[in-house]
Design a protein around this motif. Sequence first.
Motif, PDB file in Angstrom:
ATOM      1  N   ARG A  14     -34.277  -6.576   6.590  1.00  0.00           N
ATOM      2  CA  ARG A  14     -33.528  -5.088   6.463  1.00  0.00           C
ATOM      3  C   ARG A  14     -32.508  -5.371   5.173  1.00  0.00           C
ATOM      4  NH1 ARG A  14     -31.106  -6.904  12.314  1.00  0.00           N
ATOM      5  NH2 ARG A  14     -30.047  -8.820  11.605  1.00  0.00           N
ATOM      6  N   VAL A  15     -32.155  -6.684   5.069  1.00  0.00           N
ATOM      7  CA  VAL A  15     -31.385  -6.920   3.663  1.00  0.00           C
ATOM      8  C   VAL A  15     -32.135  -6.181   2.292  1.00  0.00           C
ATOM      9  CG1 VAL A  15     -30.342  -8.593   2.294  1.00  0.00           C
ATOM     10  CG2 VAL A  15     -30.223  -8.682   4.589  1.00  0.00           C
TER      11      VAL A  15
ATOM     12  N   GLY B 259     -27.636 -15.633   3.700  1.00  0.00           N
ATOM     13  CA  GLY B 259     -27.412 -16.491   4.883  1.00  0.00           C
ATOM     14  C   GLY B 259     -28.076 -15.819   6.135  1.00  0.00           C
TER      15      GLY B 259
END
Length: 310
Positions: free
Chosen positions: A170-171, A265
């Motif tokens: 989704r990033v 991250g």
Amino acid sequence: MSELSVNHLLGIKYLNLKDIELIFETADHFKEVINRPIKKVPSLRDITIANLFFENSTRTKLSFELAEKRLSADIINFSAGQSSVKKGETLIDTVNNILSMKVDMVVMRHPNPGAGVFLSRHVKASIVNAGDGAHEHPTQALLDSFSIRERLGEVGGKNIVIVGDILHSRVALSNIFALQMQGANVMVCGPKTLIPKHIEKLGVKVETNLRKALNWCDVANMLRVQNERMDVSYFPSSREYSQQFGVDKTFLDSLNKEIVIMHPGPINRGVEITSDVADSDQAIILDQVQNGVAVRMAVIYLLASKIKNL
Ligand code: NCD
């Protein structure tokens, strides 16, 4: 006074460039606030926010909580693992029960793509999408662009490559929308099996050779391999993945220019990047985390100003 064009933050694709600029200007102010000895402002004393996490999170959850506390909002936290969702309650019932306690805003992470959009149509509260399945993660993309702007002066015209597991990320999608809106050139790079078919229709370049990609870019955003979203093997082993798509310091130093390294991250040290890369001056990973609080304060503050005007 300028305001956002939206009442919810459901995805970057619902924003326009003016919204992004307004969020960044507001975040600049909040970044200064959180570096003061007293890191709090009383702006949202009359606002109550529910953080609903139906999927695991460390950074994003802590970052939202801290942003809300720095704005003096009242907050309630909910994690699906310890709730009646396990007893079969629907999402709308769960949220409406929480809203009947007079909650103004809901920050939600959910494994289903579109969960935020669905909720925004059925409940009376401002919804912030903190990640919906493999769809969007708008605040991550905003903090990523904010961090690029901070390090390189601007995002427009820069070459940005997103490396790794694009398929489950989704990033990646939110970053593609945000970066393109600001005029950056975007490339994706990874094993063919982890690059969605037809992604070039979004206007991104596709490259499977990491050295070529890194020699082209100003910034490389190294995504985590999302093993938890894979039901089959997309590459032979982590070792082979890191040999072809991982970055170590020797590789970084052998490029034709100094590039900026980002990572949303959590890092799998030694898979996407080695420790000496993660901890080098070229990496802005901890700046991203710090900026995440300021950017989320800005988003919440701007959405709350709209609620107050209603
Ligand atoms: C990302 C996420 O959850 O989508 N992490 C985050 O929000 N900081 C990326 C990931 O899990 O790899």
